[in-house]
Motif scaffolding. Sequence first.
Motif, PDB file in Angstrom:
ATOM      1  N   GLY A  18     -19.112  81.426  34.326  1.00 60.59           N
ATOM      2  CA  GLY A  18     -19.504  80.081  33.915  1.00 60.59           C
ATOM      3  C   GLY A  18     -18.304  79.176  33.708  1.00 60.59           C
ATOM      4  O   GLY A  18     -17.187  79.634  33.528  1.00 60.59           O
ATOM      5  N   ARG A  19     -18.569  77.878  33.737  1.00 60.52           N
ATOM      6  CA  ARG A  19     -17.501  76.878  33.615  1.00 60.52           C
ATOM      7  C   ARG A  19     -17.207  76.482  32.176  1.00 60.52           C
ATOM      8  O   ARG A  19     -16.136  75.963  31.899  1.00 60.52           O
ATOM      9  CB  ARG A  19     -17.892  75.600  34.355  1.00 60.52           C
ATOM     10  N   ILE A  20     -18.175  76.669  31.255  1.00 62.08           N
ATOM     11  CA  ILE A  20     -18.027  76.044  29.942  1.00 62.08           C
ATOM     12  C   ILE A  20     -17.949  77.037  28.789  1.00 62.08           C
ATOM     13  O   ILE A  20     -16.905  77.164  28.146  1.00 62.08           O
ATOM     14  CB  ILE A  20     -19.164  75.017  29.713  1.00 62.08           C
ATOM     15  N   LEU A  21     -19.035  77.711  28.467  1.00 63.80           N
ATOM     16  CA  LEU A  21     -19.103  78.454  27.206  1.00 63.80           C
ATOM     17  C   LEU A  21     -18.132  79.634  27.135  1.00 63.80           C
ATOM     18  O   LEU A  21     -17.409  79.778  26.155  1.00 63.80           O
ATOM     19  CB  LEU A  21     -20.532  78.920  26.916  1.00 63.80           C
ATOM     20  N   VAL A  22     -18.119  80.500  28.141  1.00 64.23           N
ATOM     21  CA  VAL A  22     -17.211  81.656  28.092  1.00 64.23           C
ATOM     22  C   VAL A  22     -15.756  81.187  27.992  1.00 64.23           C
ATOM     23  O   VAL A  22     -15.026  81.635  27.103  1.00 64.23           O
ATOM     24  CB  VAL A  22     -17.438  82.619  29.276  1.00 64.23           C
ATOM     25  N   PRO A  23     -15.307  80.270  28.860  1.00 62.20           N
ATOM     26  CA  PRO A  23     -13.923  79.793  28.705  1.00 62.20           C
ATOM     27  C   PRO A  23     -13.661  79.162  27.331  1.00 62.20           C
ATOM     28  O   PRO A  23     -12.605  79.378  26.731  1.00 62.20           O
ATOM     29  CB  PRO A  23     -13.770  78.758  29.819  1.00 62.20           C
ATOM     30  N   GLN A  24     -14.625  78.404  26.821  1.00 59.69           N
ATOM     31  CA  GLN A  24     -14.448  77.767  25.511  1.00 59.69           C
ATOM     32  C   GLN A  24     -14.274  78.805  24.414  1.00 59.69           C
ATOM     33  O   GLN A  24     -13.366  78.687  23.574  1.00 59.69           O
ATOM     34  CB  GLN A  24     -15.661  76.885  25.200  1.00 59.69           C
ATOM     35  N   LEU A  25     -15.112  79.838  24.401  1.00 59.54           N
ATOM     36  CA  LEU A  25     -15.028  80.877  23.372  1.00 59.54           C
ATOM     37  C   LEU A  25     -13.727  81.666  23.490  1.00 59.54           C
ATOM     38  O   LEU A  25     -13.110  82.019  22.474  1.00 59.54           O
ATOM     39  CB  LEU A  25     -16.242  81.796  23.444  1.00 59.54           C
ATOM     40  N   LEU A  26     -13.288  81.935  24.710  1.00 63.26           N
ATOM     41  CA  LEU A  26     -12.014  82.637  24.890  1.00 63.26           C
ATOM     42  C   LEU A  26     -10.855  81.765  24.410  1.00 63.26           C
ATOM     43  O   LEU A  26      -9.952  82.257  23.712  1.00 63.26           O
ATOM     44  CB  LEU A  26     -11.821  83.014  26.366  1.00 63.26           C
ATOM     45  N   ARG A  27     -10.875  80.490  24.743  1.00 67.00           N
ATOM     46  CA  ARG A  27      -9.808  79.579  24.288  1.00 67.00           C
ATOM     47  C   ARG A  27      -9.772  79.462  22.772  1.00 67.00           C
ATOM     48  O   ARG A  27      -8.697  79.423  22.180  1.00 67.00           O
ATOM     49  CB  ARG A  27      -9.978  78.204  24.919  1.00 67.00           C
ATOM     50  N   GLU A  28     -10.932  79.404  22.142  1.00 63.59           N
ATOM     51  CA  GLU A  28     -10.988  79.326  20.682  1.00 63.59           C
ATOM     52  C   GLU A  28     -10.347  80.539  20.028  1.00 63.59           C
ATOM     53  O   GLU A  28      -9.851  80.452  18.904  1.00 63.59           O
ATOM     54  CB  GLU A  28     -12.435  79.166  20.204  1.00 63.59           C
ATOM     55  N   ALA A  29     -10.343  81.662  20.733  1.00 63.55           N
ATOM     56  CA  ALA A  29      -9.705  82.881  20.230  1.00 63.55           C
ATOM     57  C   ALA A  29      -8.226  82.950  20.603  1.00 63.55           C
ATOM     58  O   ALA A  29      -7.555  83.925  20.300  1.00 63.55           O
ATOM     59  CB  ALA A  29     -10.438  84.115  20.764  1.00 63.55           C
ATOM     60  N   GLY A  30      -7.725  81.923  21.280  1.00 61.80           N
ATOM     61  CA  GLY A  30      -6.306  81.877  21.606  1.00 61.80           C
ATOM     62  C   GLY A  30      -5.936  82.337  23.001  1.00 61.80           C
ATOM     63  O   GLY A  30      -4.748  82.451  23.318  1.00 61.80           O
ATOM     64  N   VAL A  31      -6.918  82.613  23.843  1.00 60.98           N
ATOM     65  CA  VAL A  31      -6.635  83.055  25.209  1.00 60.98           C
ATOM     66  C   VAL A  31      -6.239  81.840  26.051  1.00 60.98           C
ATOM     67  O   VAL A  31      -6.955  80.843  26.088  1.00 60.98           O
ATOM     68  CB  VAL A  31      -7.868  83.755  25.834  1.00 60.98           C
ATOM     69  N   GLN A  32      -5.103  81.936  26.713  1.00 59.15           N
ATOM     70  CA  GLN A  32      -4.682  80.884  27.637  1.00 59.15           C
ATOM     71  C   GLN A  32      -5.276  81.211  29.001  1.00 59.15           C
ATOM     72  O   GLN A  32      -5.067  82.314  29.519  1.00 59.15           O
ATOM     73  CB  GLN A  32      -3.164  80.811  27.722  1.00 59.15           C
ATOM     74  N   LEU A  33      -6.022  80.261  29.548  1.00 59.26           N
ATOM     75  CA  LEU A  33      -6.740  80.557  30.779  1.00 59.26           C
ATOM     76  C   LEU A  33      -6.887  79.324  31.655  1.00 59.26           C
ATOM     77  O   LEU A  33      -6.719  78.193  31.208  1.00 59.26           O
ATOM     78  CB  LEU A  33      -8.125  81.138  30.456  1.00 59.26           C
ATOM     79  N   THR A  34      -7.221  79.607  32.896  1.00 54.60           N
ATOM     80  CA  THR A  34      -7.592  78.595  33.876  1.00 54.60           C
ATOM     81  C   THR A  34      -8.886  79.059  34.515  1.00 54.60           C
ATOM     82  O   THR A  34      -8.993  80.222  34.912  1.00 54.60           O
ATOM     83  CB  THR A  34      -6.499  78.445  34.959  1.00 54.60           C
ATOM     84  N   THR A  35      -9.864  78.167  34.605  1.00 58.22           N
ATOM     85  CA  THR A  35     -11.107  78.529  35.283  1.00 58.22           C
ATOM     86  C   THR A  35     -10.990  78.217  36.769  1.00 58.22           C
ATOM     87  O   THR A  35     -10.151  77.405  37.181  1.00 58.22           O
ATOM     88  CB  THR A  35     -12.315  77.759  34.707  1.00 58.22           C
ATOM     89  N   LEU A  36     -11.849  78.838  37.539  1.00 58.10           N
ATOM     90  CA  LEU A  36     -11.883  78.569  38.973  1.00 58.10           C
ATOM     91  C   LEU A  36     -12.154  77.089  39.215  1.00 58.10           C
ATOM     92  O   LEU A  36     -11.521  76.471  40.068  1.00 58.10           O
ATOM     93  CB  LEU A  36     -12.957  79.448  39.624  1.00 58.10           C
ATOM     94  N   ALA A  37     -13.046  76.488  38.421  1.00 52.13           N
ATOM     95  CA  ALA A  37     -13.369  75.065  38.572  1.00 52.13           C
ATOM     96  C   ALA A  37     -12.167  74.183  38.254  1.00 52.13           C
ATOM     97  O   ALA A  37     -11.942  73.171  38.922  1.00 52.13           O
ATOM     98  CB  ALA A  37     -14.551  74.693  37.683  1.00 52.13           C
ATOM     99  N   GLU A  38     -11.377  74.553  37.255  1.00 57.16           N
ATOM    100  CA  GLU A  38     -10.185  73.773  36.922  1.00 57.16           C
ATOM    101  C   GLU A  38      -9.131  73.892  38.021  1.00 57.16           C
ATOM    102  O   GLU A  38      -8.447  72.920  38.339  1.00 57.16           O
ATOM    103  CB  GLU A  38      -9.595  74.246  35.587  1.00 57.16           C
ATOM    104  N   TYR A  39      -8.998  75.057  38.587  1.00 57.38           N
ATOM    105  CA  TYR A  39      -7.965  75.307  39.596  1.00 57.38           C
ATOM    106  C   TYR A  39      -8.278  74.612  40.923  1.00 57.38           C
ATOM    107  O   TYR A  39      -7.399  74.021  41.543  1.00 57.38           O
ATOM    108  CB  TYR A  39      -7.806  76.813  39.803  1.00 57.38           C
TER     109      TYR A  39
END
Length: 137
Positions: A18-39
């Motif tokens: 997914g584009r929103i919830l999973v990345p948001q929850l991971l970021r809130e925990a401090g995970v630095q990430l890039t989604t496929l949609a962002e890339y």
Amino acid sequence: MSRRAPRLPHVFVDRSLGRILVPQLLREAGVQLTTLAEYYGIPQDEGVEDVTWIAEAAQQGWILFMKDDRIRRRPAERAMIHQHQARCFCLANANLRSSEMAQCYLRNLPAIARAGAQPGPFLYSVQAGRIEKLAIS
């Protein structure tokens, strides 16, 4: 006190999570990430093949989060994992809600950080309380 992620390599999140919830929850925990949609941008992300994002994310030195392990049964994707020494983590259960998917990754961040620090290629199954290395040969 906020929960912070252990030291992880940068994470690439496949569209299957997914584009929103999973990345948001991971970021809130401090995970630095890039989604496929962002890339790749929207709507271009919908047309990007697995072999492309696996290769490009692995070349960036990122670890890859995806939804299910069927990728290990596809010859072209398996070849990309090997060729680019990709470090992959997939969910053992592909039938979870977004919040449950995020929780599987979050509960296992210390183990993912340890495994992710190792050279690829590899594919781990991320389960409710552990990760398990899967054969990708």
